[in-house]
Design an enzyme around this catalytic site. Sequence first.
Site, mmCIF file in Angstrom:
data_model
loop_
_atom_site.group_PDB
_atom_site.id
_atom_site.type_symbol
_atom_site.label_atom_id
_atom_site.label_comp_id
_atom_site.label_asym_id
_atom_site.label_seq_id
_atom_site.Cartn_x
_atom_site.Cartn_y
_atom_site.Cartn_z
ATOM 1 N N LYS A 149 50.871 34.653 31.592
ATOM 2 C CA LYS A 149 49.705 35.300 32.209
ATOM 3 C C LYS A 149 48.709 35.599 31.093
ATOM 4 O O LYS A 149 49.111 35.780 29.941
ATOM 5 C CB LYS A 149 50.132 36.611 32.888
ATOM 6 C CG LYS A 149 49.151 37.108 33.919
ATOM 7 C CD LYS A 149 49.341 36.450 35.270
ATOM 8 C CE LYS A 149 48.240 36.828 36.237
ATOM 9 N NZ LYS A 149 48.490 36.338 37.598
ATOM 10 N N ASP A 203 42.998 34.391 38.806
ATOM 11 C CA ASP A 203 43.601 35.644 39.290
ATOM 12 C C ASP A 203 42.404 36.563 39.563
ATOM 13 O O ASP A 203 41.287 36.067 39.758
ATOM 14 C CB ASP A 203 44.562 36.231 38.239
ATOM 15 C CG ASP A 203 45.382 37.409 38.770
ATOM 16 O OD1 ASP A 203 46.317 37.177 39.545
ATOM 17 O OD2 ASP A 203 45.087 38.578 38.430
HETATM 18 P P1 NDP Z 1 40.058 38.704 43.697
HETATM 19 O O1 NDP Z 1 39.395 39.104 42.432
HETATM 20 O O2 NDP Z 1 39.601 37.501 44.417
HETATM 21 O O3 NDP Z 1 40.043 39.919 44.738
HETATM 22 C C1 NDP Z 1 40.596 41.152 44.443
HETATM 23 C C2 NDP Z 1 40.177 42.109 45.541
HETATM 24 O O4 NDP Z 1 40.859 43.343 45.395
HETATM 25 C C3 NDP Z 1 38.687 42.435 45.491
HETATM 26 O O5 NDP Z 1 38.223 42.641 46.787
HETATM 27 C C4 NDP Z 1 38.647 43.722 44.689
HETATM 28 O O6 NDP Z 1 37.522 44.539 44.966
HETATM 29 C C5 NDP Z 1 39.913 44.390 45.179
HETATM 30 N N1 NDP Z 1 40.430 45.300 44.154
HETATM 31 C C6 NDP Z 1 40.776 44.998 42.884
HETATM 32 N N2 NDP Z 1 41.179 46.097 42.231
HETATM 33 C C7 NDP Z 1 41.086 47.104 43.136
HETATM 34 C C8 NDP Z 1 41.361 48.476 43.070
HETATM 35 N N3 NDP Z 1 41.812 49.043 41.951
HETATM 36 N N4 NDP Z 1 41.149 49.211 44.203
HETATM 37 C C9 NDP Z 1 40.690 48.629 45.339
HETATM 38 N N5 NDP Z 1 40.416 47.321 45.440
HETATM 39 C C10 NDP Z 1 40.610 46.581 44.357
HETATM 40 O O7 NDP Z 1 41.624 38.592 43.328
HETATM 41 P P2 NDP Z 1 42.772 37.834 44.107
HETATM 42 O O8 NDP Z 1 42.567 37.939 45.564
HETATM 43 O O9 NDP Z 1 42.933 36.506 43.482
HETATM 44 O O10 NDP Z 1 44.044 38.694 43.665
HETATM 45 C C11 NDP Z 1 44.479 39.841 44.389
HETATM 46 C C12 NDP Z 1 45.913 40.149 44.015
HETATM 47 O O11 NDP Z 1 46.741 39.008 44.318
HETATM 48 C C13 NDP Z 1 46.164 40.442 42.530
HETATM 49 O O12 NDP Z 1 47.232 41.366 42.422
HETATM 50 C C14 NDP Z 1 46.628 39.090 41.987
HETATM 51 O O13 NDP Z 1 47.401 39.217 40.812
HETATM 52 C C15 NDP Z 1 47.472 38.622 43.164
HETATM 53 N N6 NDP Z 1 47.719 37.191 43.202
HETATM 54 C C16 NDP Z 1 46.670 36.295 43.257
HETATM 55 C C17 NDP Z 1 46.932 34.952 43.315
HETATM 56 C C18 NDP Z 1 45.848 33.950 43.489
HETATM 57 O O14 NDP Z 1 46.169 32.765 43.703
HETATM 58 N N7 NDP Z 1 44.587 34.316 43.444
HETATM 59 C C19 NDP Z 1 48.317 34.426 43.214
HETATM 60 C C20 NDP Z 1 49.338 35.449 43.273
HETATM 61 C C21 NDP Z 1 49.023 36.770 43.228
HETATM 62 P P3 NDP Z 1 36.082 44.227 44.325
HETATM 63 O O15 NDP Z 1 35.526 43.087 45.135
HETATM 64 O O16 NDP Z 1 35.340 45.502 44.499
HETATM 65 O O17 NDP Z 1 36.323 43.877 42.906
#
Ligand code: NDP
Length: 468
Positions: free
Chosen positions: A141, A181
């Site tokens: 990572k 991510d």
């Molecule tokens: P994105 O950046 O696309 O989206 C993340 C979302 O979560 C955004 O809407 C963001 O809000 C919100 N968010 C982030 N931090 C917080 C917080 N502290 N409180 C509230 N909302 C929050 O990321 P992903 O969708 O890619 O990833 C989401 C999760 O899934 C992570 O844990 C990642 O590690 C996991 N994951 C992702 C994979 C992938 O293929 N993308 C694979 C496996 C796991 P805002 O828009 O305001 O920033």
Amino acid sequence: MNKIPSPAAPLMRSKVSTFVDDFMAQVEQRNPDEPEFLQAVREVVSSLVVVLQKHPEYRKANILDRMVEPERVIQFRVPWMNDADEVQVNRGLRVEFSSAIGPYKGGLRFHPSVNLSILKFLGFEQVFKNSLTTLPIGGGKGGADFDPKGKSDNEVMRFCQSFMSELYRHIGPNTDVPAGDIGVGGREIGYLFGQYKRLTNEFTGAITGKAFKWGGSHIRPEATGYGMVYFAAAMLETQGQSLEGKTCLVSGAGNVAQYAVEKISELGGKVVTLSDTSGLIHDPDGISTEKLQWVMSLKNKRRGRIEEYVEAFPTAHFTGADPTLQSNPLWAIAADCAFPCATQNELNAKDAEHLVANGVKVVCEGANMPTTPEAVDHLLDAKILYGPGKAANAGGVAVSALEMAQNSMRLTWSREEVDQRLQEIMRSIHDTCAEAAETYGTPGNYVNGANIAGFCKVADAMIDQGLV
Ligand code: NDP
């Protein structure tokens, strides 16, 4: 290595926790100030005592001590110029955790909270997740404490180019293959790949999540969300149920959340929430295909805030984020299924109490480690179907590995073929976890199942390859 409770003795809870506490004291001493990493290790080690009891060869090879130490950690300076011609400096990191079963593989996160602890927790989890996918990929990572939010496209490009100017020498299609991510989506992957190609003079599959037109795979953007929903459906099936007619809570509004909503709706469920760092929206009418398209445009193109949803769809309510609250109002909304898809530790014990009191049947994780250990215990005690992220969100990395396979063959599989493979992989992960949980005496406990099955494959490979 600490003393494992004797195999002859019944496995008392107190003996297990003494072993875990002793082991963790050692890990803590070597990794102080890394709470997220220690949290992830404790959960895994708690599941493995029973495995170590049965397998003296793992104890002799000191596998556990070796597995909690990353093979390599790279830290580097990322200088870049903002649009006001001011020099900015961020910190870049890549944690190459384990190459026992394949090249290091795992995403890059760009977020101000990124630090060594968070990337070590994510890298450690990734080792087990990748092992469960059935594909030959190790775990890693990386990322930077850079916030793409509010930056212009040119600033993001300059940052990505500077980041890759160091990272390129450590990665490659047979060495380490990063992906996206949090904060690293299609735009960032494009800039990162462009700079990698320029520096190496090679068009190879050294990064996944590429756009379909230039080396990406069908279904990769959808894979994590879709895969998680396939996993939840498989869990429900064990109880003769499906997602049809179920009311569902989804947190987050990014990549994982968006495609989770799409697949849940396709399978007949109704999603009533989404959130971002500004707060949450509750839409009791459900987030239809048309509304989801609007959210995708808001988050992926305009990069706006979720609160704008209620202006477009006035039947919904917005609740602003309030860090002083002890629980997240999103998880207090009555529903059948809950899908945390935002970030780590976003669902605590109070939230779990609310979910259980409201009769939730399934909690399935799209994010990595979104549920705190106390909340997990509460869900397991209440016999809720609980799908841990390292199993349930493995669809993303699985399709990344399929993208690597297509790049190596210089071929492209159809959308239907990739989706079919994803469904088979998620089914296999589900069944493998369920079997391991059953074999080791905790039927229905997918946490133990995922940790045990993920561990054994890596441990066996480490023994085969000697002390390296
Ligand atoms: P994105 O950046 O696309 O989206 C993340 C979302 O979560 C955004 O809407 C963001 O809000 C919100 N968010 C982030 N931090 C917080 C917080 N502290 N409180 C509230 N909302 C929050 O990321 P992903 O969708 O890619 O990833 C989401 C999760 O899934 C992570 O844990 C990642 O590690 C996991 N994951 C992702 C994979 C992938 O293929 N993308 C694979 C496996 C796991 P805002 O828009 O305001 O920033």
